[in-house]
Design a protein around this motif. Structure first.
Motif, PDB file in Angstrom:
ATOM      1  N   LYS A  72      11.411  12.601  -3.544  1.00 51.21           N
ATOM      2  CA  LYS A  72      10.042  12.442  -3.140  1.00 51.21           C
ATOM      3  C   LYS A  72       9.579  13.635  -2.250  1.00 51.21           C
ATOM      4  O   LYS A  72      10.278  13.564  -1.251  1.00 51.21           O
ATOM      5  N   LYS A  73       8.399  14.221  -2.479  1.00 50.66           N
ATOM      6  CA  LYS A  73       8.116  15.426  -1.364  1.00 50.66           C
ATOM      7  C   LYS A  73       6.768  15.113  -0.806  1.00 50.66           C
ATOM      8  O   LYS A  73       6.237  14.700  -1.677  1.00 50.66           O
ATOM      9  N   VAL A  74       7.033  14.804   0.435  1.00 49.18           N
ATOM     10  CA  VAL A  74       5.924  14.553   1.451  1.00 49.18           C
ATOM     11  C   VAL A  74       5.764  15.357   2.402  1.00 49.18           C
ATOM     12  O   VAL A  74       6.854  15.509   3.135  1.00 49.18           O
ATOM     13  N   LEU A  75       4.588  15.972   2.659  1.00 43.82           N
ATOM     14  CA  LEU A  75       4.380  16.685   3.983  1.00 43.82           C
ATOM     15  C   LEU A  75       3.329  15.858   4.895  1.00 43.82           C
ATOM     16  O   LEU A  75       2.313  15.321   4.370  1.00 43.82           O
ATOM     17  N   ALA A  88       6.199  22.413  -8.119  1.00 44.45           N
ATOM     18  CA  ALA A  88       6.758  21.291  -7.137  1.00 44.45           C
ATOM     19  C   ALA A  88       5.513  21.080  -5.918  1.00 44.45           C
ATOM     20  O   ALA A  88       5.523  19.828  -5.750  1.00 44.45           O
ATOM     21  N   ILE A  89       4.700  22.020  -5.660  1.00 47.32           N
ATOM     22  CA  ILE A  89       3.805  21.898  -4.743  1.00 47.32           C
ATOM     23  C   ILE A  89       2.635  20.924  -5.387  1.00 47.32           C
ATOM     24  O   ILE A  89       2.015  20.135  -4.849  1.00 47.32           O
ATOM     25  N   GLU A 109       3.377  18.541  -7.039  1.00 50.46           N
ATOM     26  CA  GLU A 109       3.769  17.102  -7.049  1.00 50.46           C
ATOM     27  C   GLU A 109       3.959  16.557  -5.868  1.00 50.46           C
ATOM     28  O   GLU A 109       4.479  15.630  -5.545  1.00 50.46           O
ATOM     29  N   THR A 110       3.590  17.409  -4.637  1.00 50.92           N
ATOM     30  CA  THR A 110       3.939  17.068  -3.358  1.00 50.92           C
ATOM     31  C   THR A 110       2.670  16.262  -2.575  1.00 50.92           C
ATOM     32  O   THR A 110       1.450  16.642  -2.827  1.00 50.92           O
TER      33      THR A 110
END
Length: 253
Positions: free
Chosen positions: A2-5, A114-115, A117-118
């Motif tokens: 999972k991609k989280v900023l 991918a961005i 989905e972030t």
């Protein structure tokens, strides 16, 4: 994965008249190197030995570098890389003192997808973040990171004030060869939390530099015990054509 900023809310110091608008400052999770990346790859249970992974990555990077520096525009899916030549050519002769090679990296299809989905998690307000929002070349008025040798450059951000007696405190410019130029005290005009006005040395050659501000400034009664730093990229003499890809955003320190 999972991609989280994660990011902090901070005042937008550019819009002085608007007291309510905010910007997001990325919360850094640290700096990783190739060994750290290989460790993450091993967690995927690929069945490959660490020596095989390292050899494959080293080979990929070496071939990629050779192709780029032989004039190919290389699309990896993650990014596109292409070499660019900078500086004015005098007399039809390449001069390493005035001309340089710059490699432009721009995000490619896989990274763009991918961005999308972030997720971005806003952590709330944190007023003591040290960051550089942008710079402005007073000669040209441009806010794109360009600067002019011998002229004033404004550096806008937060917690930037040069303060403290630690030897590391100061403002430096580092070129692409790692040569560091430290600005003297009389080259700093405005010195506040939100704004620094610095004089770019007149004898600095055209090229890309890392501008670093190191300070012990604090909003509290006492200075910070340990200095902290923040950096941004500037281009003296003009930004390379197409260079750098996406515009850099300020980072949290």
């Amino acid at each position: 994965m999972k991609k989280v900023l994660q990011a902090w809310l901070a005042d937008n110091t550019v819009t002085v008249d608007n007291k309510t608008d905010k910007i997001l400052i990325l919360k850094s999770r640290g700096t990783l190197n190739l060994d750290d990346v290989i460790d993450e790859m091993l967690k995927q249970d690929t069945g490959l030995r660490i020596e095989t992974l390292r050899h494959s990555i080293d080979l990929f990077l070496r071939i990629l570098m050779d192709l780029i520096l032989n004039g190919y525009s290389v699309n990896t899916g993650l990014f596109r890389a292409v070499a660019q030549l900078t500086g004015v050519v005098e007399g039809g002769v390449w001069n390493k003192e005035k001309n340089s090679i710059y490699v432009s990296l721009t995000q490619d299809k896989a990274l763009r997808e991918a961005i999308l989905e972030t997720a971005v998690e806003i952590l709330g307000e944190k007023p003591d973040i040290l960051y550089i929002l942008e710079t402005q070349d007073i000669k040209t008025g441009r806010r794109d990171g360009t600067a002019t040798a011998g002229r004033i450059l404004k550096v806008l951000g937060n917690m930037l004030k040069k303060a403290g007696d630690d030897p590391a405190v100061g403002i430096t410019l580092t070129n692409d060869k790692g040569v560091v130029t430290t600005l003297e005290d009389d080259m700093l005009d405005t010195n506040t939390s939100k704004l620094l006005s610095i004089l770019i040395p007149a004898d600095l050659p055209t090229g890309e530099y890392t501008l670093t501000v190191t300070t012990q400034f604090s909003t509290g009664r006492y200075l910070l015990k340990e200095p902290r730093s923040v950096s941004t990229t500037i281009w003296i003499g003009g930004k390379p054509s197409g260079g750098g890809g996406e515009e850099e955003r300020p980072g949290e320190l």
